[in-house]
Write an enzyme that holds these catalytic residues in place. Sequence first.
Site, PDB file in Angstrom:
ATOM      1  N   ASP A  11       0.865  -1.173   0.000  1.00 21.37           N
ATOM      2  CA  ASP A  11       0.000   0.000   0.000  1.00 21.37           C
ATOM      3  C   ASP A  11       0.909   1.233   0.000  1.00 21.37           C
ATOM      4  O   ASP A  11       2.132   1.128  -0.197  1.00 21.37           O
ATOM      5  CB  ASP A  11      -0.987  -0.024   1.181  1.00 21.37           C
ATOM      6  CG  ASP A  11      -0.310   0.192   2.535  1.00 21.37           C
ATOM      7  OD1 ASP A  11       0.949   0.255   2.591  1.00 21.37           O
ATOM      8  OD2 ASP A  11      -1.031   0.302   3.535  1.00 21.37           O
ATOM      9  N   HIS A 101      11.097 -23.675   8.228  1.00 19.66           N
ATOM     10  CA  HIS A 101      10.118 -24.462   8.987  1.00 19.66           C
ATOM     11  C   HIS A 101       8.695 -24.347   8.449  1.00 19.66           C
ATOM     12  O   HIS A 101       7.915 -25.291   8.592  1.00 19.66           O
ATOM     13  CB  HIS A 101      10.114 -24.026  10.456  1.00 19.66           C
ATOM     14  CG  HIS A 101      11.347 -24.432  11.198  1.00 19.66           C
ATOM     15  ND1 HIS A 101      11.486 -24.287  12.570  1.00 19.66           N
ATOM     16  CD2 HIS A 101      12.518 -24.981  10.765  1.00 19.66           C
ATOM     17  CE1 HIS A 101      12.680 -24.717  12.941  1.00 19.66           C
ATOM     18  NE2 HIS A 101      13.326 -25.143  11.872  1.00 19.66           N
ATOM     19  N   HIS A 136       8.522 -30.842   9.392  1.00 15.95           N
ATOM     20  CA  HIS A 136       7.771 -29.616   9.101  1.00 15.95           C
ATOM     21  C   HIS A 136       6.757 -29.804   7.975  1.00 15.95           C
ATOM     22  O   HIS A 136       5.793 -29.049   7.878  1.00 15.95           O
ATOM     23  CB  HIS A 136       8.734 -28.478   8.764  1.00 15.95           C
ATOM     24  CG  HIS A 136       9.702 -28.190   9.870  1.00 15.95           C
ATOM     25  ND1 HIS A 136       9.294 -27.713  11.096  1.00 15.95           N
ATOM     26  CD2 HIS A 136      11.045 -28.352   9.942  1.00 15.95           C
ATOM     27  CE1 HIS A 136      10.352 -27.572  11.875  1.00 15.95           C
ATOM     28  NE2 HIS A 136      11.422 -27.958  11.205  1.00 15.95           N
TER      29      HIS A 136
HETATM   30  C1  RB5 Z   1      -1.790   2.719   6.534  1.00 14.87           C
HETATM   31  O1  RB5 Z   1      -1.825   3.911   7.220  1.00 14.87           O
HETATM   32  C2  RB5 Z   1      -1.608   1.557   7.514  1.00 14.87           C
HETATM   33  O2  RB5 Z   1      -2.724   1.420   8.316  1.00 14.87           O
HETATM   34  C3  RB5 Z   1      -1.345   0.276   6.765  1.00 14.87           C
HETATM   35  O3  RB5 Z   1      -0.220   0.433   5.967  1.00 14.87           O
HETATM   36  C4  RB5 Z   1      -1.034  -0.947   7.596  1.00 14.87           C
HETATM   37  O4  RB5 Z   1      -0.122  -0.662   8.597  1.00 14.87           O
HETATM   38  C5  RB5 Z   1      -2.196  -1.690   8.097  1.00 14.87           C
HETATM   39  O5  RB5 Z   1      -2.082  -2.813   8.613  1.00 14.87           O
END
Ligand code: RB5
Length: 147
Positions: A11, A101, A136
């Site tokens: 993201d 593992h 494993h």
């Molecule tokens: C984005 O602000 C943040 O919430 C996202 O990158 C992440 O850490 C969520 O799990």
Amino acid sequence: MNPSIIGLASDHAGYPLKEFIKTLLDRDGKSYTDFGTCSTAACNYAEYGHLLADAVTKGRVSLGIAVCGTGNGINMTVNKHAGIRSALCWNKEIARLARAHNDANLLALPGRFLSLLETEQIVEVFLTTPFEGGRHLARIGLIENIE
Ligand code: RB5
């Protein structure tokens, strides 16, 4: 499975580290497919996590690397896909054990909490450590054994 292609996703919070990881892969001559995001504009980690997980489960890429701020959101997302074993790793020993593992096929990273050196070490270990198999193998076989 395509053994030579690594899938990447992030993201906005993970975007800078994803771009850094691409410089490492370029340096080492490793092929990759980047499923986005492609800027620091705010977005939803699940959108890109699902694209990457789908590519791993369908064998379009052999291993995945997913980055968000904490690593948690994108890790939770990709682990919803049957066949994905994604490990949230914050040091190289955790990354080594995730491969050795757990036969992890996806590495989730906390982009806001890792240095570039830590990232380089984790990625290197994750991409080079083989699964040990043996005891494993049966254990990972039970992960999706949900009644
Ligand atoms: C984005 O602000 C943040 O919430 C996202 O990158 C992440 O850490 C969520 O799990």
